[in-house]
Motif scaffolding. Structure first.
Motif, PDB file in Angstrom:
ATOM      1  N   PHE A  79      32.346  35.965  40.163  1.00  0.00           N
ATOM      2  CA  PHE A  79      31.118  36.387  39.473  1.00  0.00           C
ATOM      3  C   PHE A  79      30.766  35.386  38.376  1.00  0.00           C
ATOM      4  O   PHE A  79      30.515  35.756  37.233  1.00  0.00           O
ATOM      5  N   VAL A  80      30.763  34.115  38.744  1.00  0.00           N
ATOM      6  CA  VAL A  80      30.354  33.032  37.847  1.00  0.00           C
ATOM      7  C   VAL A  80      29.215  32.268  38.528  1.00  0.00           C
ATOM      8  O   VAL A  80      29.013  32.387  39.747  1.00  0.00           O
ATOM      9  N   GLU A  81      28.495  31.501  37.725  1.00  0.00           N
ATOM     10  CA  GLU A  81      27.286  30.854  38.248  1.00  0.00           C
ATOM     11  C   GLU A  81      27.605  29.856  39.351  1.00  0.00           C
ATOM     12  O   GLU A  81      26.931  29.809  40.380  1.00  0.00           O
ATOM     13  N   ASN A  82      28.637  29.044  39.158  1.00  0.00           N
ATOM     14  CA  ASN A  82      29.032  28.040  40.157  1.00  0.00           C
ATOM     15  C   ASN A  82      30.483  28.288  40.540  1.00  0.00           C
ATOM     16  O   ASN A  82      31.402  27.727  39.948  1.00  0.00           O
ATOM     17  N   ARG A  83      30.693  29.160  41.523  1.00  0.00           N
ATOM     18  CA  ARG A  83      32.074  29.542  41.850  1.00  0.00           C
ATOM     19  C   ARG A  83      32.849  28.434  42.555  1.00  0.00           C
ATOM     20  O   ARG A  83      34.067  28.536  42.699  1.00  0.00           O
ATOM     21  N   GLN A  84      32.163  27.399  43.012  1.00  0.00           N
ATOM     22  CA  GLN A  84      32.883  26.262  43.595  1.00  0.00           C
ATOM     23  C   GLN A  84      33.621  25.458  42.523  1.00  0.00           C
ATOM     24  O   GLN A  84      34.701  24.915  42.766  1.00  0.00           O
ATOM     25  N   LYS A  85      33.055  25.398  41.323  1.00  0.00           N
ATOM     26  CA  LYS A  85      33.620  24.530  40.280  1.00  0.00           C
ATOM     27  C   LYS A  85      33.997  25.251  39.000  1.00  0.00           C
ATOM     28  O   LYS A  85      34.727  24.710  38.175  1.00  0.00           O
ATOM     29  N   GLN A  86      33.497  26.482  38.801  1.00  0.00           N
ATOM     30  CA  GLN A  86      33.724  27.187  37.541  1.00  0.00           C
ATOM     31  C   GLN A  86      34.713  28.331  37.701  1.00  0.00           C
ATOM     32  O   GLN A  86      34.891  28.877  38.789  1.00  0.00           O
ATOM     33  N   ALA A  87      35.361  28.671  36.592  1.00  0.00           N
ATOM     34  CA  ALA A  87      36.213  29.862  36.531  1.00  0.00           C
ATOM     35  C   ALA A  87      36.050  30.480  35.153  1.00  0.00           C
ATOM     36  O   ALA A  87      35.911  29.771  34.155  1.00  0.00           O
ATOM     37  N   GLN A  88      36.069  31.803  35.091  1.00  0.00           N
ATOM     38  CA  GLN A  88      35.922  32.539  33.840  1.00  0.00           C
ATOM     39  C   GLN A  88      37.237  33.226  33.505  1.00  0.00           C
ATOM     40  O   GLN A  88      37.754  34.004  34.311  1.00  0.00           O
ATOM     41  N   GLU A  89      37.790  32.957  32.329  1.00  0.00           N
ATOM     42  CA  GLU A  89      38.998  33.671  31.905  1.00  0.00           C
ATOM     43  C   GLU A  89      38.639  35.135  31.613  1.00  0.00           C
ATOM     44  O   GLU A  89      37.663  35.413  30.915  1.00  0.00           O
ATOM     45  N   LEU A  90      39.436  36.049  32.160  1.00  0.00           N
ATOM     46  CA  LEU A  90      39.203  37.474  31.954  1.00  0.00           C
ATOM     47  C   LEU A  90      40.201  38.097  30.982  1.00  0.00           C
ATOM     48  O   LEU A  90      39.837  38.939  30.167  1.00  0.00           O
ATOM     49  N   ALA A  91      41.464  37.724  31.101  1.00  0.00           N
ATOM     50  CA  ALA A  91      42.515  38.328  30.272  1.00  0.00           C
ATOM     51  C   ALA A  91      43.789  37.513  30.452  1.00  0.00           C
ATOM     52  O   ALA A  91      43.843  36.598  31.291  1.00  0.00           O
ATOM     53  N   GLN A  92      44.789  37.860  29.666  1.00  0.00           N
ATOM     54  CA  GLN A  92      46.117  37.273  29.838  1.00  0.00           C
ATOM     55  C   GLN A  92      47.002  38.265  30.583  1.00  0.00           C
ATOM     56  O   GLN A  92      46.820  39.484  30.484  1.00  0.00           O
ATOM     57  N   VAL A  93      47.972  37.748  31.324  1.00  0.00           N
ATOM     58  CA  VAL A  93      48.928  38.623  32.009  1.00  0.00           C
ATOM     59  C   VAL A  93      49.607  39.555  30.997  1.00  0.00           C
ATOM     60  O   VAL A  93      49.860  40.726  31.292  1.00  0.00           O
ATOM     61  N   SER A  94      49.857  39.056  29.793  1.00  0.00           N
ATOM     62  CA  SER A  94      50.519  39.864  28.766  1.00  0.00           C
ATOM     63  C   SER A  94      49.653  41.026  28.276  1.00  0.00           C
ATOM     64  O   SER A  94      50.143  41.924  27.590  1.00  0.00           O
ATOM     65  N   ASP A  95      48.353  41.034  28.630  1.00  0.00           N
ATOM     66  CA  ASP A  95      47.487  42.162  28.278  1.00  0.00           C
ATOM     67  C   ASP A  95      47.741  43.382  29.166  1.00  0.00           C
ATOM     68  O   ASP A  95      47.225  44.469  28.890  1.00  0.00           O
ATOM     69  N   ILE A  96      48.518  43.198  30.249  1.00  0.00           N
ATOM     70  CA  ILE A  96      48.745  44.258  31.232  1.00  0.00           C
ATOM     71  C   ILE A  96      50.081  44.931  30.954  1.00  0.00           C
ATOM     72  O   ILE A  96      51.095  44.263  30.757  1.00  0.00           O
ATOM     73  N   ASP A  97      50.081  46.253  30.935  1.00  0.00           N
ATOM     74  CA  ASP A  97      51.292  47.031  30.650  1.00  0.00           C
ATOM     75  C   ASP A  97      51.616  47.949  31.830  1.00  0.00           C
ATOM     76  O   ASP A  97      50.831  48.856  32.138  1.00  0.00           O
ATOM     77  N   PRO A  98      52.782  47.740  32.483  1.00  0.00           N
ATOM     78  CA  PRO A  98      53.717  46.615  32.372  1.00  0.00           C
ATOM     79  C   PRO A  98      53.238  45.465  33.253  1.00  0.00           C
ATOM     80  O   PRO A  98      52.516  45.696  34.231  1.00  0.00           O
ATOM     81  N   PRO A  99      53.650  44.224  32.963  1.00  0.00           N
ATOM     82  CA  PRO A  99      53.161  43.074  33.726  1.00  0.00           C
ATOM     83  C   PRO A  99      53.959  42.829  35.010  1.00  0.00           C
ATOM     84  O   PRO A  99      54.307  41.696  35.331  1.00  0.00           O
TER      85      PRO A  99
END
Length: 479
Positions: A275-295
């Motif tokens: 869900f980014v404008e140019n998915r061939q070349k772009q990536a959007q950070e959503l969260a860190q693995v450490s944000d998930i309980d439990p990881p």
């Protein structure tokens, strides 16, 4: 399903509700409130059923106990509870009479908008394992985005309450079982996810193919996104087979590096290339693995699926992170109870089948595994083979423990096994004591039974509570 169309005029319509219980009783009351003439049929005729029947009859609803096979004369619609398998004689009679059969989810879907409000879109989730966690994560993300939402379906708010109650929602996070999907022919979600597919409930569905087909119904008519598991190709196959709205996209989630139109993991970050404008070349950070309980790996997969559905609904990346950080898992889902003598004791009583247990076992190493219960027709060779190298020892309990013991003998013959031949209230305490004896500092004692609980406990919650009580007694020196 029957060929006759059901009108939206309920006044005086003869509706049969199949089964009492958590979905049958609300369905009967809703239909009665709409003016239908409701008859509830129920196989059981025990004390609890008689008490429920007396309440409904006092409200003007007819109840027939001990008679789940006969279709009441004049029935124009059958509404069934999820537990009633398709092979029931009642459904054959309905089909022969051209009477449609709906589930409670189908009823809720058809009743949307009756209050005069614009119906809230559904973001729907199914899969063999992880549904509840994913839906609750999704609801947490949607709430963080400032949306009015609820976790509904198999959990939380009843779907009928959600669509007919006074509360207004912008969007609903909906958990759906294969049972519910089987009886939901007209359901059309905004976006939906199938998390995984593994043999389960085959006694109800009749075959793995039928089970998978019912899971795949969740994708029918999707508007924006069909979310699938890159590591489970069967889920992508269901997307290919689905008839969706034009422009609806297939979105994969993966624990590896995501390709275009996928969400995945890069350097301990959850990233979006869908869900980014140019998915061939772009990536959007959503969260860190450490944000998930439990990881744990399977929980990270749940978070990625929830994030994909939220992003399909237009939620900003910031809300994904905030929602995952705010989320706390339900009890008895890979829950750390205590650390005693350098050994962690983890309660995953919710792992009631082999697929869930395998995911749980993959999160720890080395493990003293407490397992067993009602196998529900499952086999254990694949599970034991995949997990053998992680096992320090195994403690078995429950009715079908011999099936696991035999698989261990074939695939992990060097692993010490304690076979507890007891079903009394002290059995779990004994299992924890034996596990503590086998464990070494740095190990994890893991309750991941791979079986249902009803041979010894009322439900998986009670089994988990017994485990937690035994661990706390061990920690206090009372064991």
């Amino acid at each position: 399903m029957g060929s006759r169309q059901v009108s939206t005029t309920w006044q005086g319509k003869n509706v049969t509700v199949a089964g009492l219980g958590v979905s049958g009783i609300p369905a009967a009351r809703v239909l009665h409130g709409l003016g239908a003439r409701v008859t509830v049929v129920n196989d059981g005729d025990d004390e609890r059923s008689r008490a429920q029947a007396a309440q409904l009859e006092a409200e003007g609803i007819t109840v027939r106990l001990g008679d789940g096979a006969t279709l009441p004369e004049g029935t124009g619609l059958v509404v069934t509870t999820p537990g009633w398998a398709p092979g029931k004689p009642l459904f054959a009679a309905a089909a022969a009479a051209g009477v449609p059969v709906w589930g409670d989810v189908e009823l809720a879907w058809r009743l949307r908008g009756r209050t005069g409000r614009k119906p809230a879109p559904w973001l729907a989730v199914t899969g063999t394992n992880g549904k509840t966690t994913t839906v609750r994560m999704l609801a947490s993300i949607l709430t963080a985005a400032g949306l009015r939402t609820a976790a509904v379906g198999n959990i939380g708010v009843s779907l009928l309450d959600a669509v007919l109650g006074e509360e207004e929602y912008d969007v609903l996070a909906v958990e759906l079982s294969s049972y519910q999907l089987h009886w939901s022919p007209s359901l059309r979600a905004h976006s939906a996810a199938v998390l995984n597919l593994a043999p389960d409930h085959l006694d109800w569905h009749g075959s793995m193919e039928a089970y998978a087909a019912d899971k795949g119904r969740i994708y029918e008519g999707n508007q924006v996104a069909c979310v699938y598991n890159v590591q489970d190709p069967a889920t992508e196959d269901l997307v290919r087979e689905a008839d969706v709205e034009e422009g609806c996209r297939a979105i994969g989630f993966t624990l590896g590096t995501p390709g275009p139109s996928q969400v995945g993991i890069v350097d301990d970050l959850l990233v979006d290339r869908a869900f980014v404008e140019n998915r061939q070349k772009q990536a959007q950070e959503l969260a860190q693995v450490s944000d998930i309980d439990p990881p744990a790996p399977h929980n990270i997969a749940n978070a990625l699926a929830a994030a994909a559905l939220a992003r399909a609904f237009g939620v900003e990346a910031k809300a994904v992170r905030e929602g995952l950080r705010a989320f706390r898992p339900d009890p008895h889902r890979i829950e750390l109870v205590e650390e005693v003598g350098g050994v962690r004791y983890v309660d995953d009583s919710k792992a009631t089948n082999t697929h869930a247990a395998e995911a749980s076992l993959a999160a720890y190493d080395p493990i003293v595994w407490i397992a067993g219960g009602l196998a529900k027709g499952a086999t254990f060779d694949e599970l034991v083979g995949a997990s053998a190298e992680r096992l320090r020892g195994v403690v078995l309990m429950g009715a079908d423990r011999a099936l696991i013991r035999e698989a261990l003998a074939r695939h992990a013959p060097e692993v010490p096994v304690v076979d507890l031949d007891r079903t009394d209230t002290g059995a779990m305490s004994a299992a924890v004591q034996e596990a503590a004896r086998l464990a070494q500092p740095g190990d994890t004692v893991l309750l991941a039974p791979a079986c249902a609980s009803m041979d010894m406990f009322a439900n998986y919650n009670k089994r988990g509570e017994a485990f937690a009580d035994a661990v706390r007694a061990l920690a206090a020196g009372r064991a």
